[in-house]
Structure formats: C-alpha cells, structure tokens
Design an enzyme around this catalytic site. Structure first.
Site, PDB file in Angstrom:
ATOM      1  N   THR A  13       0.631  -1.207  -0.139  1.00  0.00           N
ATOM      2  CA  THR A  13       0.042   0.039  -0.095  1.00  0.00           C
ATOM      3  C   THR A  13       0.966   1.235  -0.071  1.00  0.00           C
ATOM      4  OG1 THR A  13      -1.570  -1.366   1.398  1.00  0.00           O
ATOM      5  CG2 THR A  13      -1.848   1.098   1.045  1.00  0.00           C
ATOM      6  N   LYS A  35       2.177   2.106  -3.216  1.00  0.00           N
ATOM      7  CA  LYS A  35       1.284   2.864  -4.171  1.00  0.00           C
ATOM      8  C   LYS A  35       1.267   4.295  -3.826  1.00  0.00           C
ATOM      9  CE  LYS A  35      -1.950  -0.678  -5.539  1.00  0.00           C
ATOM     10  NZ  LYS A  35      -2.111  -0.284  -7.035  1.00  0.00           N
TER      11      LYS A  35
END
Lengths: 530, 184, 516
Positions: free
Chosen positions: A333, A336
């Site tokens: 995450t 990203k």
C-alpha cells in the site's frame, strides 16, 4: 450517466440495430454503456438512501439521550446503512464504471457476455427492495449489524433474517455475474497488441478485483445460507447447544469480509492511477510495481481476516500471525502511495475537480491507512476494537477513499459520457464542501474512539456530547453537499459546453480516441495497439 | 489470446466462463468445507478451547509427579434450561498423566421430560488439546424424565506434554436443554 | 420514532450543550495497570511513526502541488520508473514495521499470560447486564445499569437532569469489586449473544461467547472506580450495558467480602420467611409494578404491549391471562425461554419479587385474572432448579471469612467418637444448623431445599458429602459450614445425615476425615 436522447442522436450514425425506446430500452438493453449508466444511477440512488439512514443515525446521536428513534430502530439503521453503502453504493458504482470504461479502454466493442450483463444489473433493484421493504414490516429490518454476527442474527434475530439472507444472495449473484463478465472480457476481447502489461492500470485493478469477487462472494453466500438454516431449519453451525461455534461464524464471515474490503478499494487505486498522471501531465510512476503491489494486496487479503477478531479469544500464536500479516499489507500500500507522489513530482499540474478528488483521495486514504496500521497492532487493538476509532478508520477508507475515487472518476469521464463539460464551478463547490464536512464528520471520531466510545450505541456518556454534536453537524453538511453533485450531473446531461473527444490534455487511453459523447457502439473493429 | 489465436473468441469466452463458474461453485462448497476445516484449525491452534468430541485412549505415557495442575470446574445451565447442574467439587489437583474421575450432578426440574447436552470449553484454549477425556457425559445427549436426577461421569487425564507455563486449567460445561431439537 | 420539535432540539443544544458537557480526554487512557501503560506507549509510538511518515509524504506531495503546477510554468519531467527507488521504499517500510512489531509482540505475550492468578472471577454477559461470580467465595450478583430511564428517554421531551449526573449511562447498581495489586483472572462467557467486557483503564477487552469461556487478567495498581461498556453489538440495549469496577485496598476488599456473605445470609432468611408470608394483592401489585419497570419494561414496554415479534405483548397474552397457564408463566419468568431474548429471572429476583411481578403481569393492563401469586407458589412451581433460592442458614457467625478455618480447627478436639456419640451430637447440630431448611424429618422443602432423606448426596460418595457441607454447593445458596462448625461437629452432622431417616449407610465420619 447519459440519457436516451443523447445516445439516440448518435446511434444512427454507425449502426442499424433495432433499438427500443423508453423503459423497454433500459429493461432489455445489452449495451455496456447503457448498463453502466444504469449501475451508476442505481448506486447514486442507493448512496442517497444509505446517506439518509446515516442522517437518522447522526440526528439520534446529536445529543445524549434517546430522542428520535428507538434503540432497536437505531440498530436497523446502522445495519441497513452499512449493507446499502457496501453492496448498493460502492460496489455497483465500480461495476458501473467498469461497464462503461473497460470495453473502451481495451478496444472491445462490448462486454463479452452482454445478456448476463443485463441480468446482473436488473436483479439488483429486487435485492434492495427486499432489504428496504423489511424495514417496514412488523418484524423490522435486520438489526444485527452489517456483519450479522451469530447468534444475534440467528437464534436471537427479530424475524428479518430470511429477507436479509435472500437479499444478500441476490446481491452476491449479481456481483459474481458482473465479475465473471469482467474477467472474460479482459481475457478475450483486448485489442490486438494489447498485452497484459500494456493494459491501463484501471483495467488491471478491475481484473484483480473481479477475481477476488469470484473467490469470496460464494463464501459469503455459504455463510448466509448457514445463517438461514441455523435460524429456520434447526442446524447448529453457529449454535453452541448443537455443537457449533459462534466464533466460527466470524472466521467464515471475515474470510469473505477482508477481501471484500479490498474489492472496494483496489478499483479506487485504478481510478486514481488513471487520473493523477492525466493532470500531472506525466506518465504514471512505476506501472509494473503498481501491478505487483495490487496483486500482493489481493493475495495478502486472504490471510489477514482474523485481525477483525483479536478480542474473540485467539491463542497467542494466531494473534501474532495475523498481526504480522496485516502489518505486511502496509508495504504494497505504501508503494502505491509513494508512486502517486512520485507521479506528481516534477509534473505540470492543474487542479480540475477530478484531480482535486484524487489528491484528496491520496491524503485521506493514507490517513485511513495509518489508522489501519495502528489497528493491526494486536495489543493496541484491544483498546481500539469496536470503538469509534474503527468507525473513523473504515469511513476514511471507504468514504474519502472509495467514494472520492468514484467521484473523481465520474468527473473525469462525465464529458465522455454526456458530450458536455460539467460545470467546473459547481464541481469545485462540491469538492470543497465535501472535503471540509467529511473531515468534520470523521476526524473527531478518532478522538471519540480513543476516549472510549463504543460503536453502534444509540446513546452515550456525557463526555462524548460535544464531539458528537460536531460530528453530526459535519454529517448533515456532508449529506447536503452530495446534492450539489446531483444538480451538476443533471445540468451536465441537459447541456453545457460541448466536450471535445479528449477534454483533458494529459489524458491517455483508447477511450479518448472516440468522440464525446461516446457513440452507442465503439470499436466494432478493434484498434491496433502499437 | 490475441485475435490471431487459432480458436475463435466465442469459444474462448465459453471456456473462460465455464472455468469461472466451476470456481464459483467450488468456492461455495469451500465455504461449507470451512466448517470441518475450522475444527481441524481449532485442534491445531487450541482456538476457543474446543475439546475433542470423542473419547481419548488411556494414557500410556506415565505420570509426571513433579508437576501439579489445578483443574477448575465450571458448570452453567443455558438460558431456559430448567435443570440443576453442578460438579461434585469446584476444583481438583492432578499430576499430568494421572487419571481422575469426577461426577457432575444433573436434575431435570423443568417439569417435563427432556434431553440435555453439555458443551465443554477449556481455558486456556491452548490446553484444550492436552485435556484428554476417557469418558465424558458431554459425548452424548442426556435424557432425563421430569424430576429425575443423575450423576454423570467424567474421566480424564491431563496430557503429560502439557506446556510448562500452564499450571491451571478451567473446564467449563454449559448445559443446554435440547429437548425440542432432539425430538425432530 | 417521531420528534415533535426537532428545531428546538437542534437550536437549543447548539447554543447550550457546550457549557454542560464534561471534558473529554483527547487521547487513549494510560490506565492503571502495567499492561495498559505499555499499550498506551505502543499506541503513542505507532502514532508518532505514522505522523512522521505522513509529514514526509504529504510534505513532498504539497511541495510538488505548489511548485510543479502548470500555472507556474512547470514543465513535466519524463521519468516514470526506477527500480532502485522502488526497492528503497519497499525496504524502508519493512524495517519500520519490524521496529513496531517487536514491542507489540512483547506486550502481547505479557497480556496473554493468565497463569498464577490470585483471584478468579467468572464474568457472564446476558442481554443486557453483567453477572459476576467469585470463585471459591460463593458470592455472585448481577450488575445492571443504574441510570434511570427517565434520564435518557427524551421521547416525551428533552430531559435535562442527565447533565447533573456525572456517571450518566456509566453507573451500575452493584459494581464488580476487586482488590488492588492482586492478579485477578476473569473467565468470560455469555448466556445468549456475544458481548464484550471492556474496561479501558485496564486495557482489557474480551468477547463473551455463548458456550465458551475466554480468559483475561488484570493487576490494578491504584484503587478507584473504573468504568467501561459492553463493546460488541448485543441487541437493542447494547448501549445500556456498562461495566463498573470498584478497585479497593486489600483490607477493604476482605471487609467487602464479609459484608457480602452476611448480606447473603440475611437475604436467604428473608427468602425463607417469604415462603410462609402471604402478601395482599395491593402489596403484590405495587411491588410488582416496580420490578416490572426495572426489569421487564425495556422489552415488554410499560404498556405491556411489547415490541413484537421479538418481544411479545403480555397484555392479553394467553400466558398471562389463562388460569391454567399460571405454572407455565411462573416457569418462563423463572427459567427464561431458550432460543429467545427471554432470560430466566430466578437468579436475579427474590421469590417475593418474582411472585409480585407475576401477579402484576396477570392483573395489569386489563389482564384481570384476579390471581395473586405468592412466593410459596413460585417456589413450589419453579424454584430449586436454578438452585438460587433460599437456604436460611441459622447461626452463621458474622465474621466468617473462609481463611479463618485452619487456625480454628487446629485447636479443637479431633478425637474419634462412637457411632452413638456421633448420632447424638449430629442430631443436635442438625437441629440448630440444618433443620430450618432441610427439616427435622430430612424431607426438606423441595424444590428450594432438597430432601436429604434418600438423597444421592447423603447416600453417595462420603467425600462429596463432606465437601458439600464444608464448602457449600457452588451455584446455590448452600453455604459452606467449615467456618461455623468444628470438624467434629461436621463429622457428627454428616454421620447423622447419612444414617437418620432410613439413610442407613452405616458410614461413620470422624473429625479426621473431615479435616482432610
């Protein structure tokens, strides 16, 4: 969100199939754009319905004491609000976006299974009619929370369980059919030359999400079936008296439930990864690492389910395993988020409404991610669990995450859908009203949770009164702000500045190579990808 | 899977759909398979203090007299079960490997003939798999006529391999009145 | 569901409630245990790490949003990939995570170490109250919300008196009392749905699962009163299920234990008296109405109309109006109804209260059966099963701490007696200590006070019998007599019980047997 008249204007140009008019057109349509439009409108209606329930909740919590609703009706509101937002607003909105954009993005004429597509939409209204109708029955609607923990939802339910189960079954079937359609479309109908690693990231995230849906929606179907038989047919899956175990319910539910969370956020990653490069006028940073990160998040989602259940009395080894796996999710995450920031870095940025919502998404979703990381730590989770801290966390992820990404996508593609530019002024109003009110709504919830306010209570101790009042004011303001979007969309459909084929100068992708509004049939001959 | 592939797209789609539909049904079945899998999972990890539902074999590993384990008994009657249900003692001290015999008293005071089922739970959960029951009333349903009473047997030993850090076990039985479901 | 003057509500509270409200702490409590302190430290650690990462990431983002905008003439760069950077921002977070996982693991291992506790308390949740049972002490009680519904029910007008109640919704009638500086182990379970027992100041939150037990522990460093709430949605009144723990010094705790034991004896005596007393209809109805309001009205409503179908109406219901369903009515109130929200009140109310509330239900709201139910009727029909009812122990000395026994026993005569001596002495002891309940004939007053004549206890295993007389019977009001009787007296009375009234076991029990 196009209308009959818009598309009728254009369809004669390219094709000569027999298109029906009026209600029949929408009932029988197998056109991916029509179905996408239906999905998007449906999800917006559901957003307003679920939002109205949130308003009831916030009105009751405006001050301590019981004033507007009975505690039991309050529980029905929290339950149905959750179900409607998850299964009625967020998921259909993503399916709608997929229907509209996927075929155009991969250069396909339509989805691979158009009739199935029609079905998967048209069973949805029935599912939600059943769910909403149960609220008006004598027994009342489901009141056991959207997580429907047994035995509150089985032995101790109020008689709404059958309606609830039936509704969830239909929603599940709809989602599964939609997901199958997405997978076979992406696998088989890509334009020549479009290899997997050349697909837009938007397509990738929907591809992975569809696989998640196919894997876990049947498990949800199994879970609700067990709840049904436990309630009405005397089985004892979750009933200790018959050798069952109520905690097993939670394990099976969250085995579905955690991937479900990513079903609602991975497509958002795809949308934002499409929009940020367009307005930074710079290619997405680290495309392949984005694909790998998405895949690893999807994989990890299957082995972290029990982090929702740390207080159920797990052995130490289990708690440690699920804590470590959950913390690990922060890595992909994080990749990203870093990639999005790197995409913006040294770009040439403008801030039209889609970009504003995307930037807000990155910041606020990351805040939701931070609180998620805090929740992952088992010892501290004992204090956070089932408090408003959790409520704040998942609303940051689902409202300022998923919902904001859907808004960003809607603004981004509205010119393509309607052929008109939306009102940038109204869009900015919508954004700024939303961003201020949504933070007033959800940020104080962190403090409420830390101070010890449990979730799902209709009344609270006096020290929570001030914060709840402000949260409620934020809630009402956020609810009203969404009406601006409704006005904006209707105005945009009715008229406005003519949109060029590619209204955003940094945008990339096949969808911008067709005129605006997109003709009823596109890419009947597949484009060549170099 | 590009256009120049040998097979026409329609056939590819059909194949893809078939695979996915099979996956869907497999996952639906997997949802139910999670029920027995959960028991295996509990058995390995000691989740929830579930104990074995069948009799263990007699201990053959000898007795560890250097350790004393305190076993506490809790008996509870579930809501609506008008039965009297108590262990003959609150707790007992055992050496790992040592066989013990404890009786639980039950009396049906519901005013009707009934069937009860006792559901065991051991805490800490990790110890559940070391708690070996040779004979237990919880293996079977217990029918009792109205006002009838019975002493129900529990014969057990604590496995000699019980982890060092555990020196206290709690065995809880909840007695459920299952007369209605036993009839059907 | 209706609001009559919402406008006033909104306006009024906007203007004024800030002045009323108590200050709310903005951060997690540090609590009063070592565990809660380390949980707090961990929370702060993670929060600061997140804050720093946030500042760096958002800082970079805002920097580029401010300086790399098109309106400032920024030209977009063309880079879009760097494996080096990707590896870097994968590796660094992993290191940070390891740094967080380390202290989390140590804290968790400590939290899960339930061994070597000093006190064990069974905590049972039910809709919507907590029940506490002290192991080896024979003390148990329910703990129910004490805030009157008149303070929170605003449907007939906003109630302002709540603002003068500092513990609004966080107060109970009987708090859990534990001593300071002792390791207390909680065995947590539930009677119906899943609840969750949470005291923030201890950092203890553990689900109560029906049919299964969970463990948690705490060791509190400071005396005081600590408040928490049920944390798992458990139905309608989930928000009205507080947890209050009163942590006292060890001396005060011992004092409290003794008070509880005396109060228990007194209650048992009152219970026995109520069996012979006959209350008038008026008395029954007025007591019944109070009990109904406190225990029944939340679900069945003050009007008796219930909230069907989950909570059926009592007004006009066959159960409450048919004369031949009286026994069933008593049974349902006493034992509850399995698989529904109706719990048994046999353990929560006295026989007198039960009789009154049943009478009330059969005569209020036009249910004019005219039937008056007396405590003795309730006892005859239902009591005993739950074993909760009276055991009027006579002559229980006021100071009867359990740990006084060994010292006292050491000084008394431990010599063996003959069967005749035992029987004579036993009869005498039985007459003073046991006959009030179990009757001189040994026939008891069933079902509340079981017969000893022909009973499995008196005819079965001697050790079980001794254990029961000495330590009482868990889950019932049968008191342990070890503190009141000498070993020889107990031996005698047990011998008597095993040989009188045709219980001809022929067993003789000696003081030495009992002292074991």
């Amino acid at each position: 969100m196009t209308t009959a008249t818009d598309t009728l204007d254009h369809h004669d140009d390219d094709h000569h199939d027999h298109k029906m008019t009026g209600i029949k057109r929408w009932l029988y349509t197998t056109n991916h754009k029509d179905i996408g439009t239906l999905y998007l409108w449906f999800s917006f209606i559901m957003l307003l319905t679920g939002g109205a329930m949130a308003m009831v909740i916030r009105a009751e919590l405006f001050q301590p004491g019981l004033q507007i609703v009975e505690p039991d009706f309050f529980n029905q509101m929290t339950t149905v609000h959750g179900l409607i937002m998850v299964f009625g607003a967020i998921m259909p909105a993503f399916t709608g976006l997929a229907n509209w954009m996927l075929p155009m993005m991969i250069g396909a004429p339509d989805m691979a299974l158009p009739r199935l597509n029609n079905w998967s939409f048209w069973i949805l209204p029935f599912a939600f009619s059943i769910l909403l109708a149960s609220l008006f029955m004598e027994s009342g609607g489901p009141n056991f929370g959207w997580t429907f923990y047994a035995p509150l939802s089985t032995t101790y339910s109020n008689g709404s369980t059958a309606f609830f189960v039936f509704a969830v079954h239909i929603m599940g079937i709809s989602s599964i059919m939609g997901a199958i359609n997405i997978v076979v479309t992406i696998m088989n109908l890509r334009a020549p030359g479009m290899t997997y690693m050349k697909m837009p990231l938007f397509v990738w995230t929907f591809f992975i999400t569809a696989y998640l849906l196919i894997a876990v929606m049947p498990v949800l179907a199994g879970t609700v079936t067990m709840v049904l038989t436990d309630t009405y047919f005397g089985t004892s899956f979750f009933n200790a008296a018959g050798g069952g175990d109520p905690v097993m319910f939670q394990h099976i539910f969250w085995f579905f439930g955690h991937p479900e969370v990513y079903i609602m956020i991975l497509p958002a990653f795809g949308i934002v990864s499409t929009i940020i490069p367009a307005f930074a006028r710079k290619q997405l940073f680290g495309y392949s690492s984005m694909v790998y990160a998405t895949s690893s998040i999807a994989f990890l989602s299957f082995i972290v389910w029990a982090h929702h259940m740390f207080t159920t009395g797990m052995p130490l080894a289990g708690e440690l395993f699920f804590m470590y796996c959950t913390m690990l999710i922060a890595v992909p995450t994080g990749v990203k988020v870093f990639n999005w920031v790197a995409t913006m870095w040294q770009g040439s940025m403008t801030f039209e409404t889609p970009m504003l919502f995307s930037v807000a998404f990155v910041i606020l979703f990351t805040i939701g991610g931070f609180s998620g990381l805090m929740l992952a730590m088992t010892p501290v989770d004992f204090q956070y669990h089932d408090t408003y801290f959790v409520v704040a966390h998942f609303h940051y992820v689902l409202v300022t995450g998923s919902l904001f990404s859907i808004y960003a996508g809607a603004y981004y593609w509205l010119p393509k859908w309607t052929g008109h530019m939306y009102s940038e002024k109204l869009g900015k109003w919508h954004f700024w009203c939303s961003i201020i009110s949504v933070n007033l709504l959800f940020f104080p919830m962190h403090f409420l949770g830390l101070a010890g306010m449990p979730r799902r209570i209709p009344d609270y101790a006096l020290q929570f009164a001030d914060f709840n009042k402000w949260v409620s004011i934020g809630g009402f303001a956020f609810g009203l702000s969404q009406l601006i979007f409704l006005v904006l969309v209707i105005k945009c459909i009715k008229g406005g500045e003519k949109a060029p084929a590619k209204p955003w100068d940094g945008a990339e992708g096949l969808e911008w190579e067709v005129p605006s509004p997109a003709p009823y049939h596109t890419f009947s001959t597949p484009p060549e990808i170099k | 899977m590009d256009k120049d592939n040998a097979k026409p797209v329609d056939e590819q789609v059909k194949k893809g759909v078939t695979k996915l539909v099979v996956t869907v049904f497999a996952m639906f079945a997997f949802g139910f398979a999670l029920v027995p899998l959960y028991d295996v999972f509990c058995d390995i990890t000691g989740l929830n203090g579930k104990t074995a539902t069948t009799a263990a074999t007699v201990n053959a590993d000898g007795i560890d007299t250097s350790r004393i384990i305190k076993v506490q008994f809790i008996s509870r009657t579930a809501q609506g079960a008008a039965w009297q249900f108590t262990p003959e003692m609150n707790s007992i001290e055992v050496h790992p490997g040592e066989m013990k015999f404890v009786k639980f008293y039950a009396k049906n005071e519901s005013g009707r003939d009934g069937v009860a089922q006792a559901v065991p739970s051991v805490s800490p959960g990790l110890a559940a798999s070391y708690f070996q029951k040779i004979e237990c009333f919880c293996f079977n349903q217990q029918p009792l006529k109205s006002t009838e009473d019975v002493w129900m047997p529990l014969q057990f030993y604590v496995d000699i391999d019980l982890p060092e850090e555990i020196n206290e076990l709690t065995l809880s039985y909840t007695l459920y009145d299952i007369t209605d479901s036993a009839k059907s | 569901m209706k609001r009559r003057n919402l406008g006033w509500l909104v306006l009024g509270s906007l203007l004024s409630s800030s002045a009323w409200a108590k200050d709310m702490p903005l951060n997690m409590t540090q609590g009063v245990t070592d565990v809660s302190q380390s949980v707090y430290d961990l929370h702060m650690l993670v929060m600061w790490i997140c804050t720093v990462i946030g500042i760096v990431v958002f800082g970079a983002m805002f920097w580029s949003m401010i300086f790399h905008r098109k309106s400032k003439g920024a030209k977009a760069a063309t880079f879009h990939e760097s494996t080096k950077v990707e590896i870097l921002w994968t590796a660094i977070p992993i290191l940070i995570l390891i740094g967080m996982a380390w202290p989390a693991t140590t804290t968790l291992i400590n939290m899960e170490d339930n061994a070597n506790s000093d006190i064990t308390i069974q905590v049972t949740g039910s809709q919507w109250k907590w029940h506490y049972k002290y192991f080896d002490q024979g003390i148990e009680f329910y703990s129910v919300l004490a805030t009157p519904s008149s303070q929170f029910d605003n449907r007939d007008g906003i109630k302002e008196d709540k603002w003068s109640n500092p513990n609004y919704l966080l107060e109970v009638d009987k708090p859990l009392v534990i001593p300071v500086n002792r390791k207390v182990r909680f065995l947590i379970t539930s009677d119906d749905v899943i609840h969750s027992w949470w005291v923030p100041a201890f950092a203890v939150k553990q689900d109560a699962n029906p049919g299964f037990i969970n463990e948690a522990w705490t060791k509190v460093n400071e005396a005081g009163i600590y408040r928490g709430q049920c944390a798992e949605l458990c139905g309608k009144d989930h928000g009205y299920m507080p947890v209050v723990v009163d942590v006292r010094s060890e001396a005060d705790y011992e004092l409290w234990l003794n008070e509880q034991k005396i109060a228990k004896t007194k209650a048992a005596e009152a219970e026995a008296q109520s069996l012979t007393a006959t209350m008038s209809m008026d008395e029954l109805m007025s007591l019944g109405e109070n009990i109904y309001t406190a225990h029944c009205a939340a679900c069945h409503q003050a009007t008796g109309q219930g909230l069907p179908p989950a909570f059926p109406a009592l007004k006009g219901s066959p159960l409450a109006t048919n004369a031949d369903q009286l026994d069933e009515h008593i049974n349902v109130v006493f034992h509850g109804r399995s698989g529904t929200g109706m719990q048994g009140y046999g353990k929560q109310l006295t026989l007198k209260e039960l009789a009154a509330v049943i009478t009330y239900e059969r005569n209020a709201w036009g249910n004019n059966t005219g039937q008056a139910v007396q405590a003795a009727d309730v006892n005859a029909t239902a009591a005993g099963a739950a074993g909760a009812t009276a055991q009027p122990a006579v002559e229980i000395s006021e100071s009867a701490p359990t740990d006084a026994t060994p010292a006292a026993a050491a000084e008394v005569d431990m010599g063996d007696l003959s069967m005749d001596e035992l029987m004579a002495k036993g009869e005498q002891v039985y007459g003073t200590a046991c006959a009030a309940c179990h009757q001189a004939s040994g026939a008891g007053m069933p079902p509340a006070f079981p017969a000893l004549k022909g009973s499995p206890v008196a005819l079965g295993d001697v050790n079980v019998h001794i254990d029961m007389v000495a330590n009482g019977k868990p889950g019932t009001a049968m008191m342990g007599f070890a503190a009141q009787l000498s070993p020889q007296e107990m031996a005698a009375v047990i011998t008597y019980e095993r040989n009188a009234w045709g219980n001809n076991t022929g067993d003789t029990v000696q003081a030495s047997n009992v002292a074991k």
